[in-house]
Design an enzyme around this catalytic site. Structure first.
Site, PDB file in Angstrom:
ATOM      1  N   CYS A   7     -75.838  72.424   1.907  1.00  0.00           N
ATOM      2  CA  CYS A   7     -76.418  72.259   3.247  1.00  0.00           C
ATOM      3  C   CYS A   7     -75.353  72.400   4.326  1.00  0.00           C
ATOM      4  CB  CYS A   7     -77.112  70.915   3.350  1.00  0.00           C
ATOM      5  SG  CYS A   7     -78.598  70.844   2.325  1.00  0.00           S
ATOM      6  N   CYS A  20     -74.948  67.900   1.730  1.00  0.00           N
ATOM      7  CA  CYS A  20     -74.191  68.296   0.541  1.00  0.00           C
ATOM      8  C   CYS A  20     -73.490  69.623   0.877  1.00  0.00           C
ATOM      9  CB  CYS A  20     -75.129  68.459  -0.658  1.00  0.00           C
ATOM     10  SG  CYS A  20     -76.097  69.996  -0.617  1.00  0.00           S
ATOM     11  N   GLU A  24     -82.052  69.676   5.138  1.00  0.00           N
ATOM     12  CA  GLU A  24     -81.392  70.475   6.175  1.00  0.00           C
ATOM     13  C   GLU A  24     -81.786  71.947   6.069  1.00  0.00           C
ATOM     14  OE1 GLU A  24     -80.011  68.411   4.036  1.00  0.00           O
ATOM     15  OE2 GLU A  24     -78.323  67.290   4.883  1.00  0.00           O
ATOM     16  N   HIS A  77     -83.468  71.518   0.289  1.00  0.00           N
ATOM     17  CA  HIS A  77     -83.022  70.232   0.792  1.00  0.00           C
ATOM     18  C   HIS A  77     -83.534  70.095   2.229  1.00  0.00           C
ATOM     19  CE1 HIS A  77     -79.435  69.386  -2.146  1.00  0.00           C
ATOM     20  NE2 HIS A  77     -80.539  69.745  -2.776  1.00  0.00           N
TER      21      HIS A  77
END
Lengths: 162, 162
Positions: free
Chosen positions: A92, A89, A61, A59
């Site tokens: 992350c 999320c 991040e 992701h």
């Protein structure tokens, strides 16, 4: 927060959203971007590359955290600020807690992500549930050897805590 | 669960704990190990390498998930089972949800990890909190451009959903 500081946060957050746009255009993954700032300077930029890299953990991040840590040669991001185009999320958010930055700013929220088909809000609902109520079939087996690694860790004299 | 199946899960879980021991001995990170099994065969093994790789996201489960996906050439682990020496932290649990395996087995729990100095339980408490109650300074700024990446994503005709 002072006005000058506020404007700076907005400037960086705008950059994070721009990274998300770049990510969509690249076709490498979902519409998410993140940047990491230290001492007023951008030290890492990331965007979602799940589908192109065959890495469900990549992701925005996580991508940015890995790059920033590599650049700084550390496994923590003390005194850094993370700007994300969207609310992180749980994966992350967990990664951010482990990286220990001083602050997190984000633009869109988890409900917007859900509206566009991403599981963020679903996973937020799952994490606090007891094992037996989770959608994912999860079983804890208290193996006899389960504490051995921890005991070895405790005894290790040259360990690096994190 | 049938006895034969149960014994097999225990066999694999024991291997995950062994990976954690291997990790401690290697000095590469914390006392955690994980393995991923598909069709009764181990397809990936991982252990915590946070401190040696300067990657706060390189927990055992994330390490194993990345390796398994690379091996299978996919960004999902459908029909796979994840065995972890310890209850996954929220970051790893999130990663597991995104990877979409069919089941998760673990041995030690988050409270044992906490007893040995790891933040897993702390992060579990933080994740469900509203932003203003979290230890991490977190701010949502609803930037004007925040939905642009999502709109671009929606319009993209060749997107790969995940």
């Amino acid at each position: 927060m002072e006005q000058v500081e506020w404007e700076q946060h907005k400037k960086f957050l705008k950059q994070a959203v721009k990274m998300a746009e770049k990510g969509v255009k690249s076709g490498k993954g979902g519409p998410f971007g993140a940047i990491i700032v230290k001492d007023g300077k951008i030290i890492a930029r990331g965007y979602n590359q799940v589908t192109s890299s065959n890495d469900p953990t990549r992701h925005a991040e996580v991508d940015a955290i890995r790059k920033a840590c590599k650049k700084l040669g550390t496994f923590e991001l003390k005194d850094c600020v993370i700007y994300s185009s969207c609310e992180p999320c749980p994966m992350c958010l967990g990664a951010i807690y482990w990286a220990r930055p001083k602050a997190l700013f984000f633009a869109a929220d988890r409900f917007t992500a859900a509206k566009y088909g991403f599981d963020d809000e679903f996973i937020y609902k799952e994490v606090p549930l007891p094992l037996e109520k989770r959608t994912l079939h999860t079983v804890c087996i208290q193996m006899e050897n389960r504490n051995v690694p921890f005991e070895q860790w405790e005894e290790k004299t040259d360990k690096i805590a994190y």
